[in-house]
Design a protein around this motif. Structure first.
Motif, mmCIF file in Angstrom:
data_model
loop_
_atom_site.group_PDB
_atom_site.id
_atom_site.type_symbol
_atom_site.label_atom_id
_atom_site.label_comp_id
_atom_site.label_asym_id
_atom_site.label_seq_id
_atom_site.Cartn_x
_atom_site.Cartn_y
_atom_site.Cartn_z
ATOM 1 N N PHE A 62 0.842 -1.204 0.000
ATOM 2 C CA PHE A 62 0.000 0.000 0.000
ATOM 3 C C PHE A 62 0.877 1.253 0.000
ATOM 4 C CE2 PHE A 62 -3.718 -2.482 1.163
ATOM 5 C CZ PHE A 62 -4.750 -1.730 0.637
ATOM 6 N N PHE A 63 1.921 1.197 0.795
ATOM 7 C CA PHE A 63 2.825 2.331 0.925
ATOM 8 C C PHE A 63 3.596 2.554 -0.373
ATOM 9 C CE2 PHE A 63 7.130 3.713 2.537
ATOM 10 C CZ PHE A 63 6.774 5.038 2.684
ATOM 11 N N VAL A 64 4.163 1.464 -0.909
ATOM 12 C CA VAL A 64 4.917 1.572 -2.156
ATOM 13 C C VAL A 64 3.999 2.105 -3.253
ATOM 14 C CG1 VAL A 64 6.256 0.314 -3.867
ATOM 15 C CG2 VAL A 64 6.408 -0.329 -1.473
ATOM 16 N N PHE A 65 2.783 1.588 -3.277
ATOM 17 C CA PHE A 65 1.800 2.002 -4.264
ATOM 18 C C PHE A 65 1.593 3.506 -4.206
ATOM 19 C CE2 PHE A 65 -2.051 2.430 -6.503
ATOM 20 C CZ PHE A 65 -2.194 1.305 -7.281
ATOM 21 N N LEU A 312 -7.209 -2.884 -10.434
ATOM 22 C CA LEU A 312 -8.220 -3.124 -9.406
ATOM 23 C C LEU A 312 -8.980 -4.420 -9.657
ATOM 24 C CD1 LEU A 312 -9.940 0.192 -8.378
ATOM 25 C CD2 LEU A 312 -8.244 -1.171 -7.178
ATOM 26 N N PHE A 313 -9.196 -4.731 -10.935
ATOM 27 C CA PHE A 313 -9.885 -5.980 -11.256
ATOM 28 C C PHE A 313 -9.099 -7.185 -10.763
ATOM 29 C CE2 PHE A 313 -12.367 -3.434 -14.229
ATOM 30 C CZ PHE A 313 -13.623 -3.985 -14.027
ATOM 31 N N LEU A 314 -7.790 -6.999 -10.678
ATOM 32 C CA LEU A 314 -6.928 -8.061 -10.184
ATOM 33 C C LEU A 314 -6.891 -8.055 -8.655
ATOM 34 C CD1 LEU A 314 -5.189 -9.807 -12.097
ATOM 35 C CD2 LEU A 314 -3.251 -8.405 -11.430
ATOM 36 N N LEU A 315 -6.827 -6.849 -8.086
ATOM 37 C CA LEU A 315 -6.572 -6.736 -6.653
ATOM 38 C C LEU A 315 -7.799 -7.025 -5.806
ATOM 39 C CD1 LEU A 315 -4.230 -3.689 -6.169
ATOM 40 C CD2 LEU A 315 -3.707 -6.103 -6.349
ATOM 41 N N ALA B 103 2.021 -5.706 -9.975
ATOM 42 C CA ALA B 103 2.465 -7.098 -10.052
ATOM 43 C C ALA B 103 2.963 -7.561 -8.687
ATOM 44 C CB ALA B 103 3.556 -7.238 -11.103
ATOM 45 N N PHE B 104 3.671 -6.665 -8.026
ATOM 46 C CA PHE B 104 4.217 -6.944 -6.708
ATOM 47 C C PHE B 104 3.099 -7.146 -5.690
ATOM 48 C CE2 PHE B 104 6.324 -4.567 -2.997
ATOM 49 C CZ PHE B 104 6.699 -5.737 -2.397
ATOM 50 N N PHE B 105 2.081 -6.320 -5.798
ATOM 51 C CA PHE B 105 0.908 -6.395 -4.945
ATOM 52 C C PHE B 105 0.250 -7.772 -5.085
ATOM 53 C CE2 PHE B 105 -1.892 -2.742 -3.303
ATOM 54 C CZ PHE B 105 -2.334 -3.494 -2.251
ATOM 55 N N ALA B 138 5.838 -12.413 -9.771
ATOM 56 C CA ALA B 138 7.278 -12.171 -9.667
ATOM 57 C C ALA B 138 7.875 -11.924 -11.044
ATOM 58 C CB ALA B 138 7.963 -13.365 -8.998
ATOM 59 N N GLY B 139 7.462 -12.750 -12.014
ATOM 60 C CA GLY B 139 7.982 -12.578 -13.367
ATOM 61 C C GLY B 139 7.569 -11.240 -13.957
ATOM 62 N N MET B 140 6.289 -10.874 -13.754
ATOM 63 C CA MET B 140 5.810 -9.624 -14.338
ATOM 64 C C MET B 140 6.479 -8.419 -13.702
ATOM 65 S SD MET B 140 4.047 -10.516 -16.763
ATOM 66 C CE MET B 140 3.353 -9.012 -17.420
ATOM 67 N N SER B 141 6.738 -8.466 -12.394
ATOM 68 C CA SER B 141 7.398 -7.274 -11.835
ATOM 69 C C SER B 141 8.806 -7.147 -12.404
ATOM 70 C CB SER B 141 7.385 -7.256 -10.302
ATOM 71 O OG SER B 141 7.721 -8.487 -9.772
ATOM 72 N N ALA B 142 9.455 -8.285 -12.671
ATOM 73 C CA ALA B 142 10.769 -8.195 -13.326
ATOM 74 C C ALA B 142 10.616 -7.608 -14.725
ATOM 75 C CB ALA B 142 11.411 -9.577 -13.401
ATOM 76 N N VAL B 143 9.561 -8.023 -15.437
ATOM 77 C CA VAL B 143 9.351 -7.508 -16.796
ATOM 78 C C VAL B 143 9.170 -5.995 -16.776
ATOM 79 C CG1 VAL B 143 7.737 -7.473 -18.741
ATOM 80 C CG2 VAL B 143 8.381 -9.654 -17.701
ATOM 81 N N PHE B 144 8.277 -5.517 -15.890
ATOM 82 C CA PHE B 144 7.969 -4.083 -15.895
ATOM 83 C C PHE B 144 9.174 -3.242 -15.496
ATOM 84 C CE2 PHE B 144 3.463 -5.601 -15.267
ATOM 85 C CZ PHE B 144 3.094 -5.323 -16.561
#
Lengths: 337, 452
Positions: A62-65, A312-315, B103-105, B138-144
């Motif tokens: 949340f913070f990083v976001f 958001l659709f993912l989260l 991705a990290f989230f 994990a893979g996608m955050s590396a990609v981005f």
């Protein structure tokens, strides 16, 4: 609604989300340590680690976001806040690092170490204090720009009653939110001794919380009149906030419906936080950055909004699944799984 | 004084990234191994593979914690240490940074679930399914994040107007020319390193002497199974990684010739350019003691032995990367070939003469591959980053224009150095504590005991 307004609204929502989940986390650290000192740790530490261990990383995101988002939507914030906050933000990083490592290591024996538990408790108070500096300086008057040099006026910051009252408000809010949540969680777990303990914490911290809110408000009126008057125009939001506060205290006191009590604490902070944020408009950093001038290019702003909606659709389903597994699964909460 | 803050800014960022990359690579590579192991365990009904997944996850979570906190550090440091850079570049790279956090989230959410739901589902595949979002996240955050680095090497997707980026096209900036080869190489090397690391641990355990005989057999069985599975993954990703490295070299040849020229000490533009291996520079900047492979640089860069390769002489001296990158490049490439070669050797032993693949020298070699793989990752990133000096955004902004002017930067360097020393030490201490007293064979006995 323009994209920059959507942007700041979304970011403010996420900051609010961080305020709630991080408060639970930071406050729990303090209570865990306090319980250890008062030899009551066996009552609540199990409860705390059971909820927090699966979610600490989410809290951190949340913070990083928020900070990635604000730099993305408003790149000027990187320049001003980045230049001015090198020292306080670096200290916050170190504290967050100590805390993050605690979660990883606690499963493997460090839980018994008093030193580590002290660090866990101390960071729970120091992180909100150091992060609240960013809110303080957004009010203006603490950052100076001279021939391409941005620097923080440490003396002004440390002698300002506003900055200290914001720190105090951050600390007691953290403790109040956290204790209310833990009360709710203990009641779900049907853990009577823990419930009794954290309920007293929650009721204890409600008074200093409201006092700190009031003093912050007064000092704000002296420091930044524009912001204060804007907030006064939103009197109904502040009123709702106080109303929800009273409701939550009454519920805690009468000892029932703890879920509702926590919800109304969330609403209390929601209205106060948004009244504060809307009153700040149009400035992000008074007087250097406004929402309109500081925004990124339109194409990037729109791309960010689209990415945000897609994200958001993912989260949302994923977060719902987490809640289902760790918050509303009665067996898990009770420690049977 | 001005130069000093720039140098310290560079050192601080370098320090954080050097430390973070170890854990980031583990963070990308290991989830795939965990997922493969759990899947094989369920499919083959072999508790050993499931136990591998469990044990690796337990160790993995420690490294994740450090990856998360150092990742948070570098995320903030981008703005703290390079405020001028972020003010300008933020307009163009915000999208991939934002998506990386998503991705990290996503990964963070499912990691928590995966960790705390062992044995909570009736159908074991349901739990395995939770590992997939972790692998993907994990893979996608590396990609981005790699697309951001791609942009800094190959800035595209904007128009420059009066020193500011205008007419920004976020997608074009993200999918810049450098991105495909970079992403491919980053992913393949991370998976390779993840497999090599776990293989090195398995080999190390096989080398250690065990107390009782029955436990010895149990333990050896477990680690041999792990080793064989991992070695085939090493072979696969080792080959893929060589391919992706080759594509990266072709990208450099076509679009970033000064970096390739510096890597190869290729001074004069010529056709049929030779590939230089190793060697050193004497005080007159002449190359000594190198091995030359005729026309091979042309082939490496363009797939054609006759192609013309641009030399360093074509670039103004103020815009050429430091020549030290040659050593980094050569070492990285060498390790990149050693890793799959060791795996090939293992399988040759395995096929030709049975049982001999566990001879002590081969096992020692596999153990050595662990640190080598991480060394190659660090060298590769040093090469990539030093190779675009003096630019922070190649062709548009130098590092000197981008750094903070804060006088406190030196203190912050010391603060973070201390932090990383503490975190690194704690990581090793906790990992040792975690596995020393609780060897696989003990857990296996318990596990099988539980089932029967």
């Amino acid at each position: 609604m323009s994209y920059e307004l959507i942007g700041i609204t979304v970011l403010w929502l996420f900051l609010y989300g961080y305020l709630i989940v991080a408060s639970i986390d930071f406050g729990a650290g303090f209570f865990a340590y306090y319980a250890k000192v008062t030899k009551k740790d066996h009552i609540i530490n199990q409860l705390i680690s059971r909820y927090l261990s699966p979610v600490w990383e989410i809290t951190n995101v949340f913070f990083v976001f928020f900070f990635v988002g604000i730099v993305g939507f408003f790149p000027d914030t990187a320049y001003y806040y980045g230049s001015a906050l090198l020292v306080p933000a670096s200290l916050a990083i170190v504290l967050i690092a100590i805390r993050g490592s605690f979660y990883a290591f606690e499963n493997y024996g460090s839980k018994d170490s008093t030193i580590y538990l002290f660090l866990y408790g101390a960071t729970g108070l120091l992180i909100p204090a150091s992060l609240s500096v960013a809110l303080t300086i957004s009010e203006g008057g603490f950052i100076v720009e001279e021939n391409g040099w941005v620097s923080l006026e440490y003396f002004a910051l440390f002698t300002s009653p506003l900055s200290w009252s914001i720190v105090a408000l951050a600390l007691v809010s953290v403790l109040f939110i956290s204790a209310t949540f833990l009360t709710f969680y203990a009641s779900r777990a049907n853990d009577q001794p823990a419930l009794k303990l954290v309920r007293t914490y929650a009721m204890f911290w409600s008074t200093p919380m409201i006092v700190a809110a009031l003093t912050t408000f007064i000092f704000l009126s002296q420091h930044n009149e524009r912001h204060f008057h804007n907030m006064m125009d939103l009197w109904w939001m502040l009123g709702l906030s106080v109303g929800f506060f009273l409701l939550s205290v009454w519920l805690l006191y009468s000892g029932k419906r703890y879920g509702l009590a926590f919800m109304s604490v969330m609403m209390q902070f929601f209205f106060a936080f948004f009244a504060y944020g809307i009153g700040h408009y149009p400035y992000i950093l008074d007087p250097y950055i406004t929402i309109q001038d500081g925004a990124t290019h339109e194409s990037m702003g729109i791309a960010l909004v689209i990415a945000f909606i897609a994200g958001l659709f993912l989260l949302i389903p994923s977060l719902a699944l987490v809640f289902k597994l760790f918050l509303f699964d009665a067996d898990y909460v009770k420690g049977k799984k | 004084m001005e130069l000093d803050t720039v140098l310290i800014s560079r050192l601080l960022t370098g320090l954080t990234l050097t430390f973070h990359i170890i854990f980031a690579t583990i963070g990308v590579g290991i989830p795939l191994m965990i997922s493969i192991a759990e899947f094989m365990g369920i499919k083959k009904r072999d508790p050993r593979y499931v136990l591998m997944a469990k044990r690796w996850t337990r160790g993995f979570i420690i490294t994740v914690a450090i990856g998360v906190v150092t990742g948070t550090a570098i995320g903030l440091q981008l703005s703290l240490v390079w405020p001028n850079f972020m003010q300008v570049a933020g307009n163009v790279i915000a999208l991939p940074l934002f998506m990386e956090v998503f991705a990290f989230f996503f990964e963070a959410i499912f990691l928590g679930m995966y960790l705390y739901t062992w044995g909570r589902f009736k159908n074991p595949y349901l739990h395995w399914l939770l590992s997939l979002p972790i692998v993907i996240g994990a893979g996608m955050s590396a990609v981005f994040i790699t697309t951001v680095n791609g942009f800094l090497n190959q800035p595209e997707g904007f128009v420059l107007e009066g020193g500011q980026f205008a007419a920004v096209n976020p997608m074009e900036a993200m999918l810049n020319t450098a991105t495909p080869s970079k992403v491919f190489h980053v992913l393949s090397s991370a998976y390779l390193t993840g497999a090599v690391l776990l293989a090195a641990i398995a080999a190390f355990m096989l080398l250690k002497k065990k107390a009782s005989d029955s436990q010895k057999i149990q333990s050896a069985d477990y680690h041999k199974k792990a080793l064989k599975m991992l070695m085939s993954i090493v072979l696969f990703f080792g080959a893929v990684n060589v391919l992706s490295g080759d594509l990266s070299a072709k990208y450099l040849g076509a679009d970033q010739p000064e970096k390739l020229a510096a890597a190869e000490w290729h001074f004069e533009t010529e056709e049929n350019a030779d590939l230089r291996l190793f060697g050193w520079l004497d005080e007159n900047q002449n190359v000594q003691g190198d091995i030359r492979i005729p026309s091979f640089l042309s082939f490496l860069a363009f797939g054609d032995f006759d192609a013309e390769v641009i030399g360093l002489e074509e670039f103004p001296e103020s815009e050429t990367p430091p020549l030290i990158v040659h050593y980094l490049f050569d070492l990285m490439v060498m390790i990149g070939f050693i890793l799959p070669a060791v795996s090939l050797l293992y399988f040759m032993f395995n096929f030709r003469k049975k049982r001999n693949e566990h001879n002590r020298w081969l096992l020692r070699l596999i153990v050595l591959c662990g640190p080598l793989a991480f060394l190659a990752i660090e060298l590769g990133w040093y090469f990539a980053e030093l190779g675009r000096q003096p630019w922070i955004i190649r062709g548009f902004m130098t590092v000197e224009e981008a750094a903070t002017s804060s006088p406190y930067i030196g203190l912050m360097f010391l603060l973070f150095l201390a932090l990383y020393i503490v975190l690194g030490t704690l990581c090793i201490v906790v990992l040792r504590k975690l596995f020393r007293g609780n060897p696989a064979e003990l857990e296996l006995e318990k596990e099988i005991g539980d089932q029967s």
